[in-house]
Design an enzyme around this catalytic site. Structure first.
Site, mmCIF file in Angstrom:
data_model
loop_
_atom_site.group_PDB
_atom_site.id
_atom_site.type_symbol
_atom_site.label_atom_id
_atom_site.label_comp_id
_atom_site.label_asym_id
_atom_site.label_seq_id
_atom_site.Cartn_x
_atom_site.Cartn_y
_atom_site.Cartn_z
ATOM 1 N N CYS A 381 0.844 -1.200 0.000
ATOM 2 C CA CYS A 381 0.000 0.000 0.000
ATOM 3 C C CYS A 381 0.882 1.255 0.000
ATOM 4 O O CYS A 381 1.462 1.589 -1.019
ATOM 5 C CB CYS A 381 -0.972 -0.023 1.179
ATOM 6 S SG CYS A 381 -2.330 1.159 1.007
ATOM 7 N N HIS A 507 -3.488 -5.141 -0.098
ATOM 8 C CA HIS A 507 -3.016 -5.683 1.186
ATOM 9 C C HIS A 507 -3.066 -7.211 1.170
ATOM 10 O O HIS A 507 -4.056 -7.813 1.603
ATOM 11 C CB HIS A 507 -3.881 -5.155 2.333
ATOM 12 C CG HIS A 507 -3.666 -3.722 2.656
ATOM 13 N ND1 HIS A 507 -2.789 -3.297 3.631
ATOM 14 C CD2 HIS A 507 -4.211 -2.593 2.116
ATOM 15 C CE1 HIS A 507 -2.806 -1.971 3.688
ATOM 16 N NE2 HIS A 507 -3.653 -1.519 2.782
ATOM 17 N N GLU A 509 -1.683 -9.266 3.066
ATOM 18 C CA GLU A 509 -1.623 -9.873 4.403
ATOM 19 C C GLU A 509 -2.989 -10.335 4.899
ATOM 20 O O GLU A 509 -3.071 -11.179 5.808
ATOM 21 C CB GLU A 509 -1.011 -8.893 5.409
ATOM 22 C CG GLU A 509 -1.846 -7.684 5.766
ATOM 23 C CD GLU A 509 -1.596 -6.476 4.881
ATOM 24 O OE1 GLU A 509 -1.851 -5.344 5.332
ATOM 25 O OE2 GLU A 509 -1.155 -6.668 3.725
#
EC number: 6.3.4.2
Length: 535
Positions: A381, A507, A509
Site C-alpha cells: 500500500c 493488502h 496480508e
C-alpha cells in the site's frame, strides 16, 4: 436450527477472547459444522476505519470492503473462512441504524428506548449472521469486559436470546483471568468468582469458564471455581500462555471444550480430525532455520497495528521451515546516515501500509537502501507508493517528487488521488475498499508467485500511482507487473535488476493462512532466506 455461542470476558481486557472464539470455531469446523463468527465492539465509532492504530491496532478489511476489528483476522486465519460486513458490529452501527429507522417513522411515533429497540437491533445482527451464511453455528465475541457500561445493551440482548429461541440453542462461554501473585507464589481465583457474579447479576449464567493463567492450575482450584460459579468442574477450561497461538485449539480440544458445546447444544457431529492442525503446530515448534525481516513502520510501538503482516511473514516462514524474526524499525528514526546500521542484521525489508506524512521520509530512505544494496524488499500500500516516489527522485532525478497526500504542492505528484475520490468529503468508509481483480504480466516475479493471470486481493486506499508518470518510469526500468484488468490502476510494481524487489497497492496480508501462505509473502521470505544463507 442455527445454534448461537457467545464469548464474554471478565476481570481485564485482552484476555484472548478472540483466540478462544477462533479456536472453538476451528474445532467445530473440523467436526463437520458450518461455522461463522462475529465480533461486537461496544465503542460508539461506526467502525475502526478512522481510528488511530494506537487506539485500536490494525484495521482488518474483508472481501466486501468492511473495515473491521483485528480479531476478524484471527477468525479468518484459524477457521479458514472469508467473513463479511455482518461479522463486525459496533454500538455506533446499532445506534445509527435505530436512529435512521426513527427518522423514517418505522417506530410509528413510539418512544425509542434501549430496551427493546437497541437490544432488538443487536439480536437482529446476530440472527442475520446465521441467515446470510446458512451456518450451523454462529459464534459471537462480545468486546470489552463484563461490568463496562458500554457492554450492557449487548449483554442484555444475548440474555434475551436464551428465552427467545431456547436454552439448548444458546451457550455462554466466559473468559476470565486467574492472576499469579509472585510475592505469595499463588494463583488467585477471587477475580474470576467476582466476574461471574457480575455476569450472573445481569441474568447470564455461563455454561463454560475459560481461565487464562500463566501457571498451571491444580484440580482443587478448578473445583473451587466450579463450586462458586455453579458450573460442572469439567466446564472449567484452563488456558495457559502458549509459545504459539496455533496450539490453543489443540489445548482446548484436549480439555473437551468442543465436546461440551456439542453436548449442551445436542449437536450430532463427528469427532474433530485435527491431524493437519497438529502437523502445523509440530512444524511451528520445531523450525530449523531463521530469517530476520526489518519492518519499517510508523506504529511500531504497538505491534498489533501490523498483526496480519507479522502473521503472514510467519506463515511464509513455515513453508521454508524457517522462524521469521521481526526487527522493528521506527520510520521516524531512519536517516540516510543510520539506515545501514538498522539494516545490518536483517535479511529482507518490508514497508507496510499507513496514512499521513509522519515517517514517510524514513520509509523512502529504507526503500532506497533496499534497492541500492540488493536487499529483498516488499512494499504494501503506502510501501508501494514510497517505492515509486523513491525511484522517481533518485533514478529519474525528479527532485521533490512526492505523493499529493503528503505534499499537495509537489511539482511531481507520482501518487495522486483516485479520480472517484475527488468529491468525497467523509473519511469513514469512503476509501477504495475490498476485493478487486489484478491482471499480471507473465514475465514478472508477481506472476511467478501466483502462477495465474488474474488474482483477487483486498484493498484499502484513496491514492494511486499517477499514470502521467507511467511511461517515463517504465522507460527507466520500473516494471508495472500488475494492473486492474482495464490497465488503468497500478496494482504491483517491481524491479528486474534486483534479487526480489516488489510492492503492491493492495493488502495481501489479509488473505494469508497458516497452512496456505500468501504467494507474495512466501516468495519474499524465500528470497530473504536465500539472502541470509548467502551471507
Amino acid at each position: 436450527m442455527t445454534k448461537y455461542i457467545f464469548v464474554t470476558g471478565g476481570v481485564v481486557s485482552s484476555l484472548g477472547k478472540g483466540i478462544t472464539a477462533a479456536s472453538l470455531g476451528r474445532l467445530l469446523k473440523n467436526r463437520g459444522m458450518d461455522v461463522t463468527i462475529q465480533k461486537f465492539d461496544p465503542y460508539i465509532n461506526v467502525d475502526p476505519g478512522t481510528m488511530s492504530p494506537y487506539q485500536h491496532g490494525e484495521v482488518f478489511v474483508t472481501d466486501d470492503g468492511a473495515e473491521t476489528d483485528l480479531d476478524l483476522g484471527h477468525y479468518e486465519r484459524f477457521i479458514d473462512i472469508n467473513l463479511n460486513k455482518y461479522s463486525n458490529v459496533t454500538t455506533g452501527k446499532i445506534y445509527s441504524t435505530v436512529l435512521k429507522k426513527e427518522r423514517r417513522g418505522d417506530y410509528l411515533g413510539g418512544t425509542v428506548q434501549v430496551i427493546p429497540h437497541i437490544t432488538n437491533e443487536i439480536k437482529d445482527r446476530v440472527y442475520r449472521a446465521g441467515k446470510e451464511t446458512g451456518a450451523d453455528v454462529v459464534i459471537t465475541e462480545i468486546g470489552g469486559t463484563v461490568g463496562d457500561i458500554e457492554s450492557l445493551p449487548f449483554l442484555e440482548a444475548i440474555r434475551q436470546m436464551k428465552s427467545d429461541i431456547g436454552r439448548e440453542n444458546v451457550m455462554y462461554i466466559h473468559c476470565t483471568l486467574v492472576p499469579y501473585i509472585r510475592a505469595a507464589g499463588e494463583l488467585k481465583t477471587k477475580p474470576t468468582q467476582h466476574s461471574v457474579k457480575e455476569l450472573r447479576s445481569l441474568g447470564i449464567q455461563p455454561n463454560v469458564i475459560v481461565v487464562r493463567t500463566e501457571m498451571p492450575m491444580t484440580q482443587d482450584m478448578k473445583d473451587k471455581i466450579a463450586l462458586f460459579c455453579d458450573i460442572d468442574t469439567k466446564a472449567v477450561i484452563e488456558c495457559q500462555d502458549a509459545d504459539t497461538l496455533y496450539s490453543i485449539p489443540l489445548d482446548l480440544q484436549k480439555q473437551g471444550l468442543d465436546k461440551l458445546v456439542c453436548e449442551h447444544m445436542k449437536l450430532d457431529c463427528q469427532d474433530a480430525d485435527m491431524t493437519e492442525w497438529t502437523a502445523l503446530v509440530d512444524k511451528v515448534q520445531n523450525l530449523s532455520k531463521q530469517v530476520t525481516i526489518g519492518l519499517v513502520g510508523k506504529y511500531v510501538e504497538l505491534q498489533d497495528a501490523y498483526i496480519s503482516v507479522v502473521e503472514s511473514l510467519r506463515h511464509a516462514g513455515y513453508a521454508f521451515d524457517a522462524d521469521v524474526q521481526i526487527k522493528w524499525i521506527n520510520a521516524e528514526e531512519v536517516t540516510a546516515e543510520n539506515m545501514a546500521d538498522f539494516a545490518q542484521d536483517v535479511d529482507g525489508i518490508i514497508v507496510p501500509g499507513g496514512f499521513g506524512d509522519r515517517g514517510v521520509e524514513g520509509k523512502i530512505i529504507a526503500t532506497q537502501y533496499a534497492r541500492e544494496n540488493k536487499v529483498p524488499f516488499f512494499g504494501i500500500c503506502l510501501g508501494m507508493q514510497v517505492a515509486s516516489i523513491e525511484y522517481a527522485r533518485n533514478v529519474l532525478g525528479l527532485e521533490g517528487a512526492h505523493s499529493a497526500e503528503i505534499d499537495p504542492e509537489t511539482a511531481f505528484p507520482i501518487i495522486d488521488l483516485l479520480p472517484e475520490q475527488k468529491d468525497v468529503d467523509d473519511l469513514g468508509g469512503t476509501l477504495r475498499l475490498g476485493l478487486y481483480p489484478c491482471k499480471l504480466n507473465e514475465d514478472s516475479k508477481a506472476f511467478a508467485a501466483y502462477n495465474d493471470e488474474v488474482v483477487y486481493e483486498r484493498h484499502r486506499h484513496r491514492y494511486e500511482f499517477n499514470n502521467e508518470f507511467r511511461q517515463q518510469m517504465e522507460a527507466a526500468g520500473f516494471v508495472f507487473s500488475g494492473t486492474s484488468p482495464d490497465g488503468r490502476l497500478v496494482e504491483i510494481i517491481e524491479l528486474k535488476d534486483h534479487p526480489w524487489f516488489l510492492a503492491s497497492q493492495f493488502h495481501p496480508e489479509f488473505v494469508s493462512r497458516p497452512t496456505r501462505p500468501q504467494p507474495l509473502f512466501r516468495d519474499f521470505v524465500g528470497a530473504s532466506l536465500q539472502a541470509s544463507e548467502s551471507k
